[in-house]
Write an enzyme that holds these catalytic residues in place. Structure first.
Site, PDB file in Angstrom:
ATOM      1  CE1 TYR A  48      45.766  38.825  38.402  1.00  0.00           C
ATOM      2  CE2 TYR A  48      43.958  40.173  37.596  1.00  0.00           C
ATOM      3  CZ  TYR A  48      45.209  40.065  38.167  1.00  0.00           C
ATOM      4  OH  TYR A  48      45.911  41.198  38.502  1.00  0.00           O
TER       5      TYR A  48
ATOM      6  CG  HIS B  72      50.989  39.963  35.528  1.00  0.00           C
ATOM      7  ND1 HIS B  72      49.904  39.133  35.476  1.00  0.00           N
ATOM      8  CD2 HIS B  72      50.837  40.643  36.677  1.00  0.00           C
ATOM      9  CE1 HIS B  72      49.141  39.303  36.537  1.00  0.00           C
ATOM     10  NE2 HIS B  72      49.690  40.213  37.279  1.00  0.00           N
TER      11      HIS B  72
END
Length: 285
Positions: free
Chosen positions: A53, A118
């Site tokens: 992010y 992830h």
């Protein structure tokens, strides 16, 4: 706030704050920090982020907001459960450890409470699992888990020794319009007492405009977004991390955690957004 149990037995809040999209624009950094700080002030105690992010920017935002909240006495470090994630291309045995250390520096923490892979990548899962266990042993990670893993991926994880209480949770895209996990993934997780952490539970805000959801919301005098979030939280074995940068939305989401949908509500929502009747590919954002 009700809690859910990880496979280790640790209890975490059923509702947290997602930070995808934060930390991407340096010019918006003060506003992003204020958004996370607002959530902490309101009582959020589960914060989800990732090295992906904003290429670490979101972790820096979370770290600054946490530091301010701790310094001013809003909370103590042990009061908040911090989640971050390693990029798959970094998830080699050595790379996972190094990526975690970078995340810790950005967060300003000596450990993270939950560290996730992830999504499945090119590095052998056995190497990633070994690194996760090394990080736990070193006290840099309290729990580890995965994200965007379907049943086949989780079976592979079991084969390399990632079963038992070690893999704490699986974070996936799950909402009223993305119900694919209900067919086989969620039952598989329930059988192993591994909770599903739902990201984008309001379908990136789209469900706030849904007519069927709005009709149920009108009965309760709440917003459609609150109904969509309450629906996810009503699923056994699921908890959620909606992103909300505005304080008003953060308050709404917190209130949704105590909203109880009736059998009639759930039936109407099922009619508008039926459960899957066959296996579907796992949705990802």
């Amino acid at each position: 706030m009700r809690t859910v149990s990880l496979r280790s037995g640790a209890r975490v809040p059923a509702l947290g704050l997602g930070t995808w999209g934060l930390g991407e624009d340096p010019g918006r950094r003060p506003a992003d920090v204020r958004a996370v700080r607002s959530a902490l002030d309101l009582g959020y105690r589960l914060i989800d982020t990732a090295e992906m992010y904003g290429e670490g920017g979101a972790e820096e935002v979370v770290g600054q907001a946490l530091a301010e909240a701790i310094r001013t006495g809003v909370l103590a470090r042990e009061d908040v459960f911090v989640v971050t994630k390693v990029y798959p291309h970094n998830a080699s045995r050595r790379g996972t450890v190094e990526a975690c250390e970078r995340s810790l520096r950005r967060l300003g923490l000596d450990h993270v409470d939950l560290y996730l892979l992830h999504w499945p990548g090119q590095h052998p899962l056995a190497h990633t699992v070994a690194a996760m266990r090394e990080l736990v042993g070193a006290g840099r990670v309290s729990h580890w888990g995965v994200s965007n893993f379907d049943v086949d991926d989780l079976r592979e994880l079991e084969e390399v020794g990632g079963d038992g209480p070690a893999c704490a949770t699986n974070q996936v895209y799950f909402s009223m319009t993305e119900r694919g996990p209900e067919f086989s993934l969620l039952p598989w997780l329930r059988d192993r007492r591994m909770p599903l952490m739902a990201y984008s539970p309001i379908d990136q805000g789209a469900l706030a405009q849904d007519d069927a959801v709005a009709a149920v919301a009108e009965r309760h005098g709440v917003s459609a977004a609150q109904v969509a979030l309450a629906w996810v939280l009503s699923r056994e074995g699921a908890f959620a991390i909606p992103k909300a940068a505005k304080e008003a939305h953060q308050r709404e989401n917190l209130a949704a955690a105590s909203l109880v949908l009736t059998e009639d509500d759930l039936a109407d929502l099922d009619e508008a957004h039926p459960a899957p009747r066959r296996k579907q590919p796992l949705a990802m954002l």
